[in-house]
Design a protein around this motif. Structure first.
Motif, PDB file in Angstrom:
ATOM      1  N   VAL A 290      -1.710  14.969  11.326  1.00 31.45           N
ATOM      2  CA  VAL A 290      -3.114  15.233  11.009  1.00 31.45           C
ATOM      3  C   VAL A 290      -3.217  16.062   9.730  1.00 31.45           C
ATOM      4  O   VAL A 290      -4.046  15.790   8.849  1.00 31.45           O
ATOM      5  N   GLU A 291      -2.371  17.063   9.613  1.00 31.66           N
ATOM      6  CA  GLU A 291      -2.377  17.885   8.405  1.00 31.66           C
ATOM      7  C   GLU A 291      -1.910  17.089   7.199  1.00 31.66           C
ATOM      8  O   GLU A 291      -2.444  17.241   6.097  1.00 31.66           O
ATOM      9  N   HIS A 292      -0.933  16.204   7.403  1.00 25.73           N
ATOM     10  CA  HIS A 292      -0.401  15.445   6.267  1.00 25.73           C
ATOM     11  C   HIS A 292      -1.418  14.435   5.740  1.00 25.73           C
ATOM     12  O   HIS A 292      -1.549  14.275   4.515  1.00 25.73           O
ATOM     13  N   VAL A 293      -2.129  13.744   6.633  1.00 28.99           N
ATOM     14  CA  VAL A 293      -3.113  12.790   6.131  1.00 28.99           C
ATOM     15  C   VAL A 293      -4.240  13.514   5.409  1.00 28.99           C
ATOM     16  O   VAL A 293      -4.833  12.982   4.457  1.00 28.99           O
ATOM     17  N   ARG A 294      -4.520  14.743   5.832  1.00 27.76           N
ATOM     18  CA  ARG A 294      -5.514  15.540   5.113  1.00 27.76           C
ATOM     19  C   ARG A 294      -5.029  15.834   3.692  1.00 27.76           C
ATOM     20  O   ARG A 294      -5.809  15.760   2.731  1.00 27.76           O
ATOM     21  N   GLU A 295      -3.746  16.122   3.546  1.00 32.29           N
ATOM     22  CA  GLU A 295      -3.165  16.350   2.221  1.00 32.29           C
ATOM     23  C   GLU A 295      -3.211  15.087   1.366  1.00 32.29           C
ATOM     24  O   GLU A 295      -3.244  15.169   0.128  1.00 32.29           O
ATOM     25  N   LEU A 296      -3.208  13.916   2.013  1.00 29.04           N
ATOM     26  CA  LEU A 296      -3.292  12.644   1.285  1.00 29.04           C
ATOM     27  C   LEU A 296      -4.722  12.279   0.915  1.00 29.04           C
ATOM     28  O   LEU A 296      -4.964  11.219   0.330  1.00 29.04           O
ATOM     29  N   GLY A 297      -5.678  13.149   1.263  1.00 33.20           N
ATOM     30  CA  GLY A 297      -7.072  12.915   0.879  1.00 33.20           C
ATOM     31  C   GLY A 297      -7.901  12.224   1.938  1.00 33.20           C
ATOM     32  O   GLY A 297      -9.062  11.869   1.691  1.00 33.20           O
ATOM     33  N   MET A 298      -7.340  12.023   3.136  1.00 39.26           N
ATOM     34  CA  MET A 298      -8.098  11.414   4.223  1.00 39.26           C
ATOM     35  C   MET A 298      -8.761  12.505   5.065  1.00 39.26           C
ATOM     36  O   MET A 298      -8.363  13.667   5.006  1.00 39.26           O
ATOM     37  N   HIS A 299      -9.753  12.114   5.855  1.00 35.90           N
ATOM     38  CA  HIS A 299     -10.505  13.064   6.667  1.00 35.90           C
ATOM     39  C   HIS A 299     -10.227  12.799   8.148  1.00 35.90           C
ATOM     40  O   HIS A 299     -10.752  11.832   8.714  1.00 35.90           O
ATOM     41  N   PRO A 300      -9.429  13.620   8.798  1.00 38.36           N
ATOM     42  CA  PRO A 300      -9.200  13.439  10.240  1.00 38.36           C
ATOM     43  C   PRO A 300     -10.460  13.778  11.028  1.00 38.36           C
ATOM     44  O   PRO A 300     -11.127  14.782  10.749  1.00 38.36           O
ATOM     45  N   LEU A 301     -10.783  12.935  11.979  1.00 39.36           N
ATOM     46  CA  LEU A 301     -11.888  13.196  12.896  1.00 39.36           C
ATOM     47  C   LEU A 301     -11.285  13.497  14.267  1.00 39.36           C
ATOM     48  O   LEU A 301     -10.974  12.592  15.036  1.00 39.36           O
ATOM     49  N   GLU A 302     -11.110  14.792  14.556  1.00 39.73           N
ATOM     50  CA  GLU A 302     -10.538  15.215  15.830  1.00 39.73           C
ATOM     51  C   GLU A 302     -11.677  15.611  16.757  1.00 39.73           C
ATOM     52  O   GLU A 302     -12.117  16.749  16.772  1.00 39.73           O
ATOM     53  N   ASN A 303     -12.160  14.624  17.530  1.00 38.26           N
ATOM     54  CA  ASN A 303     -13.321  14.839  18.402  1.00 38.26           C
ATOM     55  C   ASN A 303     -14.462  15.452  17.584  1.00 38.26           C
ATOM     56  O   ASN A 303     -15.032  16.490  17.932  1.00 38.26           O
ATOM     57  N   ALA A 304     -14.768  14.798  16.487  1.00 35.46           N
ATOM     58  CA  ALA A 304     -15.745  15.336  15.532  1.00 35.46           C
ATOM     59  C   ALA A 304     -16.670  14.219  15.038  1.00 35.46           C
ATOM     60  O   ALA A 304     -16.434  13.033  15.268  1.00 35.46           O
ATOM     61  N   ARG A 305     -17.719  14.636  14.326  1.00 36.33           N
ATOM     62  CA  ARG A 305     -18.716  13.697  13.827  1.00 36.33           C
ATOM     63  C   ARG A 305     -19.190  14.140  12.453  1.00 36.33           C
ATOM     64  O   ARG A 305     -19.294  15.351  12.180  1.00 36.33           O
ATOM     65  N   VAL A 306     -19.460  13.143  11.592  1.00 40.23           N
ATOM     66  CA  VAL A 306     -20.035  13.425  10.278  1.00 40.23           C
ATOM     67  C   VAL A 306     -21.209  12.478  10.064  1.00 40.23           C
ATOM     68  O   VAL A 306     -21.263  11.400  10.664  1.00 40.23           O
ATOM     69  N   GLU A 307     -22.120  12.893   9.223  1.00 42.74           N
ATOM     70  CA  GLU A 307     -23.249  12.027   8.878  1.00 42.74           C
ATOM     71  C   GLU A 307     -22.921  11.286   7.597  1.00 42.74           C
ATOM     72  O   GLU A 307     -22.613  11.894   6.570  1.00 42.74           O
ATOM     73  N   ILE A 308     -22.956   9.968   7.702  1.00 40.42           N
ATOM     74  CA  ILE A 308     -22.738   9.103   6.546  1.00 40.42           C
ATOM     75  C   ILE A 308     -24.085   8.501   6.179  1.00 40.42           C
ATOM     76  O   ILE A 308     -25.063   8.637   6.912  1.00 40.42           O
ATOM     77  N   SER A 309     -24.154   7.814   5.085  1.00 44.20           N
ATOM     78  CA  SER A 309     -25.391   7.217   4.591  1.00 44.20           C
ATOM     79  C   SER A 309     -26.115   6.394   5.656  1.00 44.20           C
ATOM     80  O   SER A 309     -25.858   5.208   5.836  1.00 44.20           O
ATOM     81  N   GLY A 310     -26.976   7.024   6.408  1.00 39.12           N
ATOM     82  CA  GLY A 310     -27.819   6.306   7.356  1.00 39.12           C
ATOM     83  C   GLY A 310     -27.290   6.203   8.770  1.00 39.12           C
ATOM     84  O   GLY A 310     -27.969   5.638   9.630  1.00 39.12           O
ATOM     85  N   PHE A 311     -26.099   6.722   9.063  1.00 35.15           N
ATOM     86  CA  PHE A 311     -25.590   6.641  10.441  1.00 35.15           C
ATOM     87  C   PHE A 311     -24.606   7.777  10.704  1.00 35.15           C
ATOM     88  O   PHE A 311     -24.130   8.447   9.777  1.00 35.15           O
ATOM     89  N   ASP A 312     -24.314   7.988  11.991  1.00 29.77           N
ATOM     90  CA  ASP A 312     -23.321   8.976  12.395  1.00 29.77           C
ATOM     91  C   ASP A 312     -21.963   8.297  12.549  1.00 29.77           C
ATOM     92  O   ASP A 312     -21.858   7.256  13.219  1.00 29.77           O
ATOM     93  N   LEU A 313     -20.944   8.883  11.968  1.00 28.81           N
ATOM     94  CA  LEU A 313     -19.572   8.403  12.135  1.00 28.81           C
ATOM     95  C   LEU A 313     -18.822   9.437  12.969  1.00 28.81           C
ATOM     96  O   LEU A 313     -18.696  10.597  12.576  1.00 28.81           O
TER      97      LEU A 313
END
Length: 430
Positions: A290-313
Motif C-alpha cells: 500500500v505504501e509502495h503504490v502510493r510512492e508510485l503515484g497511485m491512491h490507495p483506497l483503504e475502506n475510504a471514499r473520494v468525490e470524483i467529477s459527479g460521483f463518489d468513488l
C-alpha cells in the motif's frame, strides 16, 4: 486433505506416464528412460514452484523453478483431459484397423497364431501315426485334431503399439498445443474491452466518464516488468479519465517485485489512479505494498471514499485482510455518504456484492476470479462467486467482474482471455 491431493497427483502422473511413455516405448529404450526421469523431475519442480515463495528461498531460485514447475501443472491438466478423451477413441481405432486388414485380405495376427499352433500339432500327430505311435491312431484322427477349435486370440503387438502411439501422440499434440496457445495469450498481454454502464444519479456533466479497470496483474517470479509495461501501455492508449487497479497486483514482496511494479508510475489519466488490495497482497505484505503504490503515484483506497467529477468513488480492503484486522469496512467507506449521488465501488472479490447492495452502491468493479483462467476452472469458480466474469445486476446495484490482466500459477489462460476494461459511465439525464 493434503494426503488425498498428493495421492491424486501421484495417480494422475502414473496414468499419464503409462499412456505416453509406458505404452508407446520399448523397455530399456532411451525414450522410456528419458520419459521416466521427466515423470519424477517435473512434479518436483511443480512442488518447488508452489512452495518456494512461502519457504523464503531466494527470488532468483523462485524464478528458476516457476517456469517449468507452473507450466507442467497446466500441461498435466490438458494432457490428462486429452488422454481421457483418447480412451473412447482407442477401441474404435483398433476395430478400424482390424476391418482394414480383413478388407485387404490380410490374415489377422490372432488367426495366424492359432493356425501355426494347429499346424504344428497336426504335423506332430502325423509323425506319431506314421511311426506307429499309439494303438488305433489313424490319419483320420490326425485330420480331426488339426480341425480342432483355434487357440484363444492373441493381441497383435504391432497393432497395439500403433494405436498407443497414435492416441498418445494426438493427446500430446492437443494438450501441449493448448498450453502453448494459452501461454502466448498471457505473454502477449491483455486485450482491451469496452462497456457502457448507465449510472443512477450521475449528472449530465459526468456523462461519458471512462474508468480503465485492471485487476489480477499478479507480478511474480514469472510475470515481471515487461508484463507491467504492456499493461501500462494498453491503459494509456485508451486515454481514460481514471484508472482503477482492483487488487492482486503482486505475488511477492516489495523487495523482490518493486522494480517490476515501477512502470505503474507512468499511468496517465485525468483524475489519477486508484488501488484496492486483493487477497494476494495479504500473502505478500499488504502494508508495504500500500505504501509502495502510493510512492508510485497511485491512491490507495483503504475502506475510504473520494468525490470524483459527479460521483463518489469508494474502495474497501479485501476480505483476506480480516485475518490481520484489516478487512472490508463498508460502514466506514460508505456509511455517511449522500445516497442521491452516483457511486462506484472498488472491491477485489465479487462476493461482497450483498454489502454493496445494502449500502446502495450503483456499480461495483471487481476481479479475483480470472474468469476461471484454465477451463474447466470456470465451473469451480462459479461455485464460489456470484459472477465469474462480465456484467450482472443485483437489485439496483450493477456488478462488473474483470477476468484480470495476468495469471496466477501457470502463466496460461484457456477459455478465459485476460482483459483490461474501459467502463464508460452514462447519465440518465444525457
Amino acid at each position: 486433505m493434503a494426503v488425498a491431493v498428493l495421492a491424486l497427483l501421484a495417480f494422475v502422473h502414473r496414468y499419464v506416464w503409462r499412456r505416453l511413455i509406458g505404452d508407446t516405448t520399448r523397455p530399456g529404450s532411451a525414450a522410456r528412460r528419458a520419459g521416466t526421469v521427466a515423470a519424477f523431475v517435473l512434479p518436483l519442480l511443480s512442488l518447488g514452484a508452489l512452495t518456494s515463495s512461502r519457504a523464503g528461498v531466494p527470488f532468483w531460485l523462485q524464478q528458476v523453478l516457476a517456469w517449468p514447475g507452473y507450466l507442467w501443472l497446466a500441461a498435466l491438466l490438458y494432457l490428462t483431459l486429452a488422454l481421457l478423451a483418447g480412451e473412447a477413441v482407442r477401441p474404435l481405432l483398433r476395430r478400424v484397423l482390424a476391418r482394414r486388414d480383413r478388407a485387404a485380405g490380410a490374415e489377422p495376427a490372432e488367426r495366424s497364431a492359432a493356425t501355426v499352433a494347429a499346424t504344428a500339432t497336426a504335423t506332430e500327430a502325423a509323425t506319431e501315426t506314421e511311426a506307429g505311435a499309439g494303438p488305433g491312431s489313424t490319419r483320420t484322427d490326425v485330420a480331426r485334431r488339426a480341425d480342432a477349435p483355434a487357440a484363444p486370440a492373441v493381441a497383435d503387438p504391432s497393432r497395439r503399439l500403433f494405436v498407443a502411439r497414435a492416441v498418445g501422440g494426438a493427446a500430446a499434440l492437443a494438450g501441449l498445443g493448448t498450453v502453448g496457445h494459452g501461454t502466448y495469450g498471457v505473454l502477449r498481454g491483455p486485450r482491451t474491452k469496452r462497456l457502457t454502464v448507465p449510472l443512477a444519479g450521475l449528472p449530465r456533466s459526468a456523462h461519458g466518464f471512462r474508468i480503465a479497470v485492471v485487476s489480477d496483474i499478479h507480478l511474480g517470479p514469472v510475470l515481471g516488468r515487461a508484463h507491467t509495461q504492456r499493461i501500462v501501455d494498453a491503459i494509456n492508449a485508451t486515454s481514460p479519465d481514471l484508472v482503477a487497479v482492483v487488487g492482486d497486483l503482486v505475488d511477492g514482496s516489495v523487495a523482490d517485485l518493486g522494480p517490476a511494479a515501477e512502470p505503474l508510475a507512468r499511468l496517465e489519466s485525468r483524475h489519477g489512479s486508484y488501488f484496492v488490495t486483493g487477497n494476494h497482497e495479504y500473502f505478500s505484505g499488504a502494508a508495504e505494498w500500500v505504501e509502495h503504490v502510493r510512492e508510485l503515484g497511485m491512491h490507495p483506497l483503504e475502506n475510504a471514499r473520494v468525490e470524483i467529477s459527479g460521483f463518489d468513488l469508494a474502495g474497501v480492503n479485501d476480505v483476506a485482510g480480516e485475518s490481520e484486522g484489516q478487512g472490508p469496512d463498508f460502514a466506514r467507506a460508505l456509511g455517511d455518504r449522500d445516497r442521491s449521488r452516483a457511486s462506484v465501488l472498488l472491491a477485489h472479490q465479487p462476493v461482497v456484492i450483498d454489502e454493496a447492495v445494502k449500502y446502495g452502491v450503483g456499480l461495483q468493479l471487481s476481479g479475483h476470479t480470472h474468469g476461471g483462467q484454465l477451463w474447466p476452472g470456470n465451473l469451480l469458480a462459479e461455485l464460489a462467486n456470484p459472477t465469474v466474469a462480465g456484467y450482472e445486476r443485483y437489485g439496483d446495484t450493477q456488478l462488473y467482474v474483470s477476468r484480470g490482466a495476468g495469471a496466477w500459477g501457470p502463466p496460461v489462460r484457456v477459455g478465459a482471455p485476460s482483459d483490461i476494461t474501459v467502463v464508460q459511465l452514462a447519465s440518465h439525464q444525457a
